[in-house]
Design an enzyme around this catalytic site. Structure first.
Site, short mmCIF file in Angstrom:
data_model
loop_
_atom_site.label_atom_id
_atom_site.label_comp_id
_atom_site.label_asym_id
_atom_site.label_seq_id
_atom_site.Cartn_x
_atom_site.Cartn_y
_atom_site.Cartn_z
N HIS A 30 3.94 -24.60 7.70
CA HIS A 30 4.41 -24.81 6.46
C HIS A 30 3.63 -26.13 5.99
O HIS A 30 3.70 -27.30 6.56
CB HIS A 30 5.85 -25.16 6.56
N CYS A 31 2.88 -25.85 4.79
CA CYS A 31 2.28 -26.70 4.13
C CYS A 31 3.35 -27.36 3.04
O CYS A 31 3.69 -26.81 2.12
CB CYS A 31 1.24 -25.90 3.50
#
Length: 275
Positions: free
Chosen positions: A122-123
Site C-alpha cells: 500500500h503506497c
C-alpha cells in the site's frame, strides 16, 4: 489504524505540494536565471532544452501518478469467484474466507477496503494499493520522480552557485552548505528565498535517492517474479524466465509506456480481464 488513515490523506497532499513548489521554482526562478540575454537566445539554448526536459519529466511523473490512482484495486469477487463485493469484504474481515478461495498473493487492504490481485504494498503517497493493474505505472512514477528531482537538484545547485558565487567542485561543499547557510541566514547575510532553495536541494536529493532505490528494488523483485507481499509472507513462487516476468508487468508495448504516461495495455492481466 486512525494514524494510517490520516497518513493516507496527508502523504498525497504533501507530494502534490512538493511538486507544485518544484514546478514554480523551475519555471519562475531556475530557468529564467539561465537566460543571459533573451533577445539573443538561440532556438536550442541550454535554458530551453532544460525547460523542455523538466516539462517532459514532470508530465510523465504526474501523469503516471494520476494513472496509479485511477487504476485502483477493483472488486475481484466475480473474477476470482470470491462472491459479491459486500460478502467478500465481510469474509476477509472476519477471517472466514479460506486461503484456497483466492489466487496467490491476493490481499484485502483495510485502508482501501478492496481486494487486490498480486498485491505488492500500500503506497501512502498515492493513497492506493499497488498490484496488477497499476504496478507498471507505479514504477514509471518512481523513475520519473527520481529523474525530476535530480534535474531540479542540478538546476538548483547552478542557481545557488551563481547567486552566492560559490563552487561545488569540492564534494564537501554540498555537505557543508546547509550548516553554513543556516548561520548566514540568522546573521542576515542570506535571503529567505536563497535559504528556501537550499533546503529544497536536500529535499530533492532525499526524494530522488529514495525513489531511485525503491524503483531498483522493485525491478529486482519483478525480474524474480515476486511481489513485496509475497516476500513478506514467505510465499514460494514458480520460477519463470525473467522475460516473462517483465512482460507480465510491462506488457508488449513497454516502449510506449516508457515515453508517455498510458494505462498498462498489453499486459497479461489486461488479456485475462478481456477474456
Amino acid at each position: 489504524m486512525l494514524v494510517l488513515r490520516l497518513l493516507n490523506v496527508i502523504a498525497p497532499a504533501y507530494f502534490l505540494c512538493i511538486s507544485l513548489v518544484t514546478f514554480v521554482l523551475q519555471i519562475f526562478l531556475f530557468i529564467p536565471s539561465m537566460f543571459r540575454d533573451p533577445s539573443t537566445t538561440p532556438l536550442f539554448s541550454p535554458a530551453l532544452l532544460h525547460g523542455a526536459l523538466f516539462l517532459f519529466l514532470s508530465a510523465n511523473a504526474l501523469g503516471n501518478y494520476v494513472l496509479v490512482i485511477q487504476s485502483s484495486p477493483e472488486d475481484l469477487g466475480k473474477g476470482l469467484n470470491l462472491g459479491e463485493g459486500a460478502e467478500v469484504v465481510a469474509d476477509w474481515l472476519d477471517g472466514s474466507r479460506s486461503p484456497g478461495s483466492a489466487l496467490p498473493s491476493t490481499h484485502f487492504c483495510r485502508l482501501c477496503a478492496r481486494v487486490t490481485q498480486r498485491h505488492d504494498h500500500h503506497c501512502f503517497f498515492t493513497g492506493n494499493c499497488i498490484g496488477s493493474r497499476n504496478m507498471r505505472n507505479f514504477i514509471m512514477f518512481c523513475l520519473y520522480t527520481s529523474l525530476a528531482c535530480l534535474d531540479s537538484l542540478v538546476a538548483g545547485m547552478a542557481y545557488i552557485s551563481a547567486a552566492l558565487s560559490m563552487s561545488f567542485a569540492n564534494p564537501l561543499a554540498f555537505l557543508t552548505l546547509l550548516p553554513h547557510s543556516i548561520s548566514q541566514f540568522f546573521s542576515g547575510a542570506l535571503l529567505s528565498s536563497e535559504m528556501f532553495v537550499i533546503l529544497m536541494l536536500y529535499l530533492w536529493l532525499g526524494i530522488g535517492l529514495a525513489c531511485a532505490g525503491f524503483c531498483c528494488h522493485q525491478m529486482l523483485l519483478i525480474l524474480r517474479g515476486q511481489t513485496r507481499y509475497q516476500v513478506r509472507k514467505g510465499m514460494v513462487v514458480r520460477a519463470r524466465p525473467w522475460r516473462e516476468n517483465l512482460q507480465e508487468v510491462f506488457g508488449k508495448r513497454w516502449l510506449l509506456g516508457l515515453l508517455i504516461p498510458v494505462l498498462n495495455v498489453g499486459s497479461d492481466y489486461c488479456r485475462q480481464k478481456e477474456k
